[in-house]
Design a protein around this motif. Structure first.
Motif, mmCIF file in Angstrom:
data_model
loop_
_atom_site.group_PDB
_atom_site.id
_atom_site.type_symbol
_atom_site.label_atom_id
_atom_site.label_comp_id
_atom_site.label_asym_id
_atom_site.label_seq_id
_atom_site.Cartn_x
_atom_site.Cartn_y
_atom_site.Cartn_z
ATOM 1 N N UNK A 80 0.770 -1.231 0.000
ATOM 2 C CA UNK A 80 0.000 0.000 0.000
ATOM 3 C C UNK A 80 0.804 1.286 0.000
ATOM 4 N N UNK A 81 2.099 1.187 -0.335
ATOM 5 C CA UNK A 81 2.926 2.396 -0.406
ATOM 6 C C UNK A 81 3.369 2.632 -1.850
ATOM 7 N N UNK A 82 3.390 3.888 -2.249
ATOM 8 C CA UNK A 82 3.778 4.274 -3.604
ATOM 9 C C UNK A 82 4.752 5.441 -3.490
ATOM 10 N N UNK A 83 5.769 5.473 -4.372
ATOM 11 C CA UNK A 83 6.821 6.482 -4.293
ATOM 12 C C UNK A 83 6.838 7.364 -5.537
ATOM 13 N N UNK A 84 7.123 8.649 -5.312
ATOM 14 C CA UNK A 84 7.235 9.604 -6.414
ATOM 15 C C UNK A 84 8.479 10.465 -6.199
ATOM 16 N N UNK A 85 9.031 11.049 -7.256
ATOM 17 C CA UNK A 85 10.186 11.948 -7.089
ATOM 18 C C UNK A 85 9.808 13.171 -6.248
ATOM 19 N N UNK A 86 10.723 13.598 -5.404
ATOM 20 C CA UNK A 86 10.522 14.780 -4.571
ATOM 21 C C UNK A 86 10.492 16.022 -5.446
ATOM 22 N N UNK A 87 9.585 16.925 -5.141
ATOM 23 C CA UNK A 87 9.447 18.210 -5.846
ATOM 24 C C UNK A 87 8.961 18.077 -7.282
ATOM 25 N N UNK A 88 8.421 16.920 -7.656
ATOM 26 C CA UNK A 88 7.884 16.708 -8.994
ATOM 27 C C UNK A 88 6.357 16.751 -8.926
ATOM 28 N N UNK A 89 5.807 17.913 -9.212
ATOM 29 C CA UNK A 89 4.353 18.110 -9.092
ATOM 30 C C UNK A 89 3.598 17.192 -10.047
ATOM 31 N N UNK A 90 4.100 17.059 -11.268
ATOM 32 C CA UNK A 90 3.414 16.233 -12.264
ATOM 33 C C UNK A 90 3.356 14.775 -11.824
ATOM 34 N N UNK A 91 4.454 14.252 -11.298
ATOM 35 C CA UNK A 91 4.484 12.856 -10.846
ATOM 36 C C UNK A 91 3.532 12.652 -9.675
ATOM 37 N N UNK A 92 3.493 13.618 -8.769
ATOM 38 C CA UNK A 92 2.573 13.517 -7.634
ATOM 39 C C UNK A 92 1.128 13.549 -8.117
ATOM 40 N N UNK A 93 0.838 14.391 -9.087
ATOM 41 C CA UNK A 93 -0.518 14.481 -9.626
ATOM 42 C C UNK A 93 -0.964 13.170 -10.266
#
Length: 398
Positions: free
Chosen positions: A164-177
């Motif tokens: 249940x955990x997912x990772x995204x690059x820090x400070x990457x708004x598009x990836x978080x979206x």
């Protein structure tokens, strides 16, 4: 005991879970520590951002001694006066409404993960349990906390990890979206990543995280275990951004050197926990909370946070000077007295050479020097540290 005797005893009986430096510290005062032979060191590690008031601050020492003479521990079956007072102090100086006390940053983050999942299931059903964290994050060493920590080196050998955990690059708004979705119950971020290399969140990133959480009825959690409590020049790091979390976690500096952690939540979130949902035998004990009351009181009332902002800016300027002198210094970054110097060479030897000259610094991710001194550090002590560091860097250059 001598340093050699302490090191030998440690090697014989203590589990080898730390890559310890060959140094045995036995005393501390302010920004200075001494080894068993009496050699003095200027401490720019501060117990890994724990001793923000310096070592053995008189107010914290007196609070611990006074409380120890009265009552050290009772169960949370009963009401505890210092616990209630410390909770009030944290709430009145933050966006939070209720506090859960524990003993460490990892425990505080475990509590936040559990509360987020409980809240998610209440408000979104059984499938709303996913938590998104950032690459290079660090959230602790328990099984759920290392799973939230998006660095494989901390996870290796402990699989299978909780789902249940997912990772995204820090400070990457598009990836978080792209990552946030109806199954997301929380986004967990450090406003300033510590162990990941002193990486500072952009305002756009944290604002986007807040907006995405609001859109998907997910919780925004800030891990302020290292960057909170004055370290960045504000009482809490999120206060730089104008973005309020639903939950934030604290530890390290909270007890002025005494172990204590806290998970702070807004009321609408806190009510998801019922009696029995979470607990800690030692969490919020009288001794730890007495230390916390003294430590936080000093932070708020003695100009310590203002000093962190002022002297932190001065230290950053001095480190930027060094960056201009040495081509292997790639970048200087950070907020307040949480600063990193990224190198194009490994930093382990620099740490060792600084230690030999009486300066304690830290290296993360092999090539980033981290500076997290006590928040009471002076400009003169900064100059002393920079002079030692400059000498070591000059030697490395040769």
């Amino acid at each position: 005991m001598t340093s050699a005797e302490i090191i030998e005893l440690t090697d014989k009986y203590v589990m080898r879970t730390y890559g310890r430096l060959p140094l045995a510290l036995v005393r501390g005062q302010g920004a200075r520590v001494w080894d068993a032979e009496g050699k003095e060191y200027l401490d720019f590690v501060a117990g890994l951002a724990v001793c923000s008031l310096g070592h053995c601050h008189p107010a914290v020492v007196e609070a611990i001694a006074s409380q120890a003479r009265k009552l050290m521990h009772v169960s949370n079956l009963y009401h505890i006066e210092p616990q209630a007072k410390l909770a009030q102090l944290l709430v009145e100086n933050s966006c939070g409404d209720r506090v859960f006390f524990c003993n460490s940053g990892a425990e505080a983050n475990e509590a936040a993960i559990k509360l987020a999942r409980k809240y998610g299931k209440i408000h979104g059903g059984q499938e709303k349990y996913e938590i998104i964290t950032a690459l290079k994050s660090f959230h602790g060493r328990t099984l759920a906390a290392i799973t939230a920590t998006a660095q494989p080196k901390y996870q290796k050998g402990f699989e299978p990890l909780p789902a249940g955990f997912k990772y995204v690059p820090f400070n990457d708004v598009e990836a978080l979206s792209r990552a946030v979705n109806p199954s997301t119950c929380a986004v967990l971020l450090e406003p300033v990543q510590g162990e990941g290399g002193v990486n500072v969140a952009t305002p756009e990133y944290l604002k986007a995280a807040r907006e995405l959480c609001d859109r998907y009825n997910a919780l925004l959690i800030f891990d302020e275990v290292q960057c909170g409590l004055g370290r960045t020049g504000k009482f809490l790091a999120y206060q730089h951004y104008g973005v309020e979390p639903d939950i934030f976690t604290l530890a390290k500096a909270l007890g002025g050197g005494f172990p204590i952690g806290a998970m702070v939540a807004k009321e609408k979130v806190a009510v998801a926990f019922s009696p029995g949902d979470h607990a800690s035998t030692f969490g919020g004990n009288p001794l730890a909370c007495a230390a916390g009351l003294a430590a936080v009181g000093c932070l708020l009332n003695e100009g310590v946070i203002e000093n962190a902002a002022r002297v932190g800016a001065y230290l950053k300027d001095r480190l930027l000077e060094l960056a201009g002198w040495f081509s292997f210094v790639k970048e200087v970054r950070g907020l307040g007295l949480m600063l990193g110097m990224e190198l194009t060479v490994e930093g382990k030897e620099i740490v060792s050479k600084c230690q030999d000259r009486g300066l304690l610094i830290n290296c993360v991710d092999n090539h980033i020097l981290r500076f997290i001194p006590p928040l009471v550090i002076t400009r003169a002590e900064v100059d002393e540290a920079v002079e030692i560091l400059a000498g070591v860097l000059a030697e490395m250059k040769q």
